[in-house]
Design a protein around this motif. Sequence first.
Motif, PDB file in Angstrom:
ATOM      1  N   THR A 163      46.072 -75.065 -11.819  1.00  0.00           N
ATOM      2  CA  THR A 163      47.356 -74.381 -11.908  1.00  0.00           C
ATOM      3  C   THR A 163      47.918 -74.203 -10.505  1.00  0.00           C
ATOM      4  OG1 THR A 163      46.113 -72.299 -11.875  1.00  0.00           O
ATOM      5  CG2 THR A 163      46.784 -73.140 -14.023  1.00  0.00           C
ATOM      6  N   ASP A 164      49.036 -73.494 -10.367  1.00  0.00           N
ATOM      7  CA  ASP A 164      49.534 -73.110  -9.055  1.00  0.00           C
ATOM      8  C   ASP A 164      49.714 -71.598  -9.035  1.00  0.00           C
ATOM      9  OD1 ASP A 164      52.126 -72.427 -10.140  1.00  0.00           O
ATOM     10  OD2 ASP A 164      52.666 -74.540 -10.078  1.00  0.00           O
ATOM     11  N   VAL A 182      58.354 -74.914  -2.264  1.00  0.00           N
ATOM     12  CA  VAL A 182      58.746 -76.279  -1.890  1.00  0.00           C
ATOM     13  C   VAL A 182      57.518 -77.179  -1.776  1.00  0.00           C
ATOM     14  CG1 VAL A 182      59.710 -77.695  -0.031  1.00  0.00           C
ATOM     15  CG2 VAL A 182      60.884 -75.593  -0.732  1.00  0.00           C
ATOM     16  N   PHE A 183      56.505 -76.703  -1.069  1.00  0.00           N
ATOM     17  CA  PHE A 183      55.294 -77.510  -0.899  1.00  0.00           C
ATOM     18  C   PHE A 183      54.550 -77.695  -2.220  1.00  0.00           C
ATOM     19  CE2 PHE A 183      55.418 -75.915   3.663  1.00  0.00           C
ATOM     20  CZ  PHE A 183      55.852 -77.133   4.170  1.00  0.00           C
ATOM     21  N   THR A 184      54.603 -76.686  -3.088  1.00  0.00           N
ATOM     22  CA  THR A 184      53.954 -76.807  -4.399  1.00  0.00           C
ATOM     23  C   THR A 184      54.571 -77.943  -5.199  1.00  0.00           C
ATOM     24  OG1 THR A 184      53.430 -74.437  -4.468  1.00  0.00           O
ATOM     25  CG2 THR A 184      53.471 -75.598  -6.567  1.00  0.00           C
ATOM     26  N   ILE A 216      44.214 -84.097  -6.027  1.00  0.00           N
ATOM     27  CA  ILE A 216      45.347 -83.288  -5.543  1.00  0.00           C
ATOM     28  C   ILE A 216      45.592 -82.070  -6.426  1.00  0.00           C
ATOM     29  CG2 ILE A 216      47.812 -83.314  -4.982  1.00  0.00           C
ATOM     30  CD1 ILE A 216      46.014 -84.888  -3.068  1.00  0.00           C
ATOM     31  N   SER A 217      45.352 -82.182  -7.719  1.00  0.00           N
ATOM     32  CA  SER A 217      45.609 -81.051  -8.618  1.00  0.00           C
ATOM     33  C   SER A 217      44.731 -79.853  -8.281  1.00  0.00           C
ATOM     34  CB  SER A 217      45.385 -81.472 -10.074  1.00  0.00           C
ATOM     35  OG  SER A 217      44.034 -81.834 -10.292  1.00  0.00           O
ATOM     36  N   SER A 218      43.582 -80.104  -7.633  1.00  0.00           N
ATOM     37  CA  SER A 218      42.669 -79.013  -7.283  1.00  0.00           C
ATOM     38  C   SER A 218      43.006 -78.352  -5.953  1.00  0.00           C
ATOM     39  CB  SER A 218      41.221 -79.537  -7.221  1.00  0.00           C
ATOM     40  OG  SER A 218      40.808 -80.025  -8.471  1.00  0.00           O
ATOM     41  N   VAL A 219      43.750 -79.047  -5.116  1.00  0.00           N
ATOM     42  CA  VAL A 219      43.995 -78.523  -3.765  1.00  0.00           C
ATOM     43  C   VAL A 219      45.468 -78.316  -3.430  1.00  0.00           C
ATOM     44  CG1 VAL A 219      41.874 -79.508  -2.840  1.00  0.00           C
ATOM     45  CG2 VAL A 219      43.978 -80.864  -2.776  1.00  0.00           C
ATOM     46  N   ALA A 220      46.372 -78.791  -4.289  1.00  0.00           N
ATOM     47  CA  ALA A 220      47.803 -78.721  -3.976  1.00  0.00           C
ATOM     48  C   ALA A 220      48.262 -77.285  -3.726  1.00  0.00           C
ATOM     49  CB  ALA A 220      48.623 -79.352  -5.104  1.00  0.00           C
ATOM     50  N   ALA A 221      47.837 -76.356  -4.582  1.00  0.00           N
ATOM     51  CA  ALA A 221      48.257 -74.964  -4.427  1.00  0.00           C
ATOM     52  C   ALA A 221      47.718 -74.363  -3.136  1.00  0.00           C
ATOM     53  CB  ALA A 221      47.798 -74.142  -5.630  1.00  0.00           C
ATOM     54  N   ILE A 222      46.484 -74.700  -2.791  1.00  0.00           N
ATOM     55  CA  ILE A 222      45.874 -74.182  -1.563  1.00  0.00           C
ATOM     56  C   ILE A 222      46.594 -74.753  -0.346  1.00  0.00           C
ATOM     57  CG2 ILE A 222      43.744 -74.076  -0.205  1.00  0.00           C
ATOM     58  CD1 ILE A 222      42.202 -74.336  -2.836  1.00  0.00           C
ATOM     59  N   TRP A 223      46.851 -76.057  -0.352  1.00  0.00           N
ATOM     60  CA  TRP A 223      47.579 -76.684   0.756  1.00  0.00           C
ATOM     61  C   TRP A 223      48.971 -76.069   0.905  1.00  0.00           C
ATOM     62  CZ3 TRP A 223      46.547 -82.691   0.001  1.00  0.00           C
ATOM     63  CH2 TRP A 223      45.199 -82.949   0.294  1.00  0.00           C
ATOM     64  N   GLU A 241      47.519 -71.551 -17.506  1.00  0.00           N
ATOM     65  CA  GLU A 241      48.266 -70.599 -16.675  1.00  0.00           C
ATOM     66  C   GLU A 241      48.016 -69.156 -17.116  1.00  0.00           C
ATOM     67  OE1 GLU A 241      50.080 -74.545 -16.409  1.00  0.00           O
ATOM     68  OE2 GLU A 241      49.598 -73.247 -18.117  1.00  0.00           O
ATOM     69  N   VAL A 242      47.869 -68.966 -18.430  1.00  0.00           N
ATOM     70  CA  VAL A 242      47.622 -67.615 -18.939  1.00  0.00           C
ATOM     71  C   VAL A 242      46.235 -67.128 -18.518  1.00  0.00           C
ATOM     72  CG1 VAL A 242      47.425 -66.181 -21.011  1.00  0.00           C
ATOM     73  CG2 VAL A 242      49.182 -67.960 -20.886  1.00  0.00           C
ATOM     74  N   MET A 243      45.233 -68.006 -18.634  1.00  0.00           N
ATOM     75  CA  MET A 243      43.888 -67.639 -18.190  1.00  0.00           C
ATOM     76  C   MET A 243      43.864 -67.350 -16.694  1.00  0.00           C
ATOM     77  SD  MET A 243      40.759 -66.973 -18.938  1.00  0.00           S
ATOM     78  CE  MET A 243      40.178 -67.696 -20.490  1.00  0.00           C
ATOM     79  N   HIS A 244      44.601 -68.149 -15.919  1.00  0.00           N
ATOM     80  CA  HIS A 244      44.720 -67.910 -14.474  1.00  0.00           C
ATOM     81  C   HIS A 244      45.223 -66.495 -14.214  1.00  0.00           C
ATOM     82  CE1 HIS A 244      46.487 -69.087 -10.336  1.00  0.00           C
ATOM     83  NE2 HIS A 244      46.834 -67.832 -10.545  1.00  0.00           N
ATOM     84  N   ARG A 245      46.325 -66.122 -14.878  1.00  0.00           N
ATOM     85  CA  ARG A 245      46.925 -64.814 -14.611  1.00  0.00           C
ATOM     86  C   ARG A 245      46.003 -63.681 -15.056  1.00  0.00           C
ATOM     87  NH1 ARG A 245      49.013 -64.213 -10.843  1.00  0.00           N
ATOM     88  NH2 ARG A 245      50.351 -66.024 -11.212  1.00  0.00           N
TER      89      ARG A 245
END
Length: 482
Positions: free
Chosen positions: A174-175, A265-267, A293-300, A418-422
């Motif tokens: 997720t992001d 923007v970066f996300t 990329i899906s695992s690190v995009a939010a962190i980057w 996304e719901v589990m993330h939140r």
Amino acid sequence: MEIIIILLALGLLMFVAYRGFSVILFAPICALFAVLLTDPSHVLPFFSNVFMEKMVGFIKNYFPVFLLGAIFGKVVEMSGLAESIAKTIVKIVGAKRAIFAIVLLGAILTFSGVSLFVAVFAIYPFAAHLFREANIPKRLIPGTIALGSFAFTMDALPGTPQIQNVIPTSFFKTDIYAAPTLGIIGSIFVIVLGLFYLESRRKKAEKAGEGYFGFKNEELSAANDSGSLLKTDTSTLPDLHSSTSVARQILAFVPLVLVGVMNKVFTIFIPKWYPNGFDFSTIGLKAFGTVDISSVAAIWAVEMALIVGIITTILYDWNRVKTNFKEGLNTSIGGALLATMNTGAEYGFGGIIAALPGFTLISNGISHTFTNPLVNGAVTTTTLAGITGSASGGMGIALSAMADKYNAAIAQFHIPPEVMHRVIAMASGGMDTLPHNGAVITLLAVTGLTHKQSYRDIFAITIIKTLAVFFIIALYSITGLV
């Protein structure tokens, strides 16, 4: 017996954390103690291949976020940004609405990426000043700062770059904007109930004639005459009423806004820059594998946004920053290292506990008691966060142990990741603020108050935050809102 061993290890870690010992040392000791009681021959292999692997994996992923967040918070303080924002808030809200003003200041700073620990130091001088002017009991300051800094902006409000909102991104793909509607509603729930509680406490104190120093109004004059007021409270405080140009007041918000905007923007653009991930073999470095990329995009995205925030904050007032730039930089780096190692050690602890036979029994017990995966995740995470006294640490233990199970469950029940993330993020910030929590201890130390004087209000905010988690679970179950 296997369950008792795990509970003993968890209880021991909670005890030493409460006593103020570093979890960097005692997390592996407690975890390996559990291994020793299970099978002594497994101690060394578990240390090398479980504890260290989990700890190093966490540091690899999240140390840059801790580091950049700490540096950003420090330059916000050194540049005068926090002071300028505080003046603007006082001008708009009014000094008489001190509680709301301090909650708003804490929310702005932490939502923009300033770490919780840094925010406490930045906010307290302004809180002391405003509470003295409004004659609100000083003992209410910790609860007020906790609501603004430790509550909704830490894990509920979508887009916050705090680590508690970043960690789940790599597990659920997720992001940090996951479940925006539920996050916003959960944040409103916490804000409204939190402010209602603090205002009711203020009104009760006012009715009883209690002022800033805890004296009855009729006793305050005599106390002043006798010179018995604490020197720490009569020291120089920031002047929040001095004039500042409108342009400078507006510019003070630019770095904070940029962090949020550039994060979004970066996300969006990072996945477009690497649509097929990244394979090192294409540049002759096959040994380094591929990057999902899906695992690190939010962190980057968070890391790059914080870099933009740091640069623009320095430019806000370079002359002021450069005075103590080296000292401030070194201080923030030291703080980031300590925070990362603390959480990484707890993450390694969780890896070992999850590998023990007793954890399967505990996991199955929770699953049978709470069949709803969202409730299961919330209860597990907030319980572990409470035991370890750390939101990120409790979350690390829960996700390192049960992420695969949670992903399987949400797929089975067709729950958006996304719901589990939140839910997991908000649950980590639920019962984590028990008396042995590091942020709570820091907050009380900075304000010069004790658990006896002020923890009641911090705990009330803790209860409200925990209720908010189950409120959004119920809301999602009834309406399907994400």
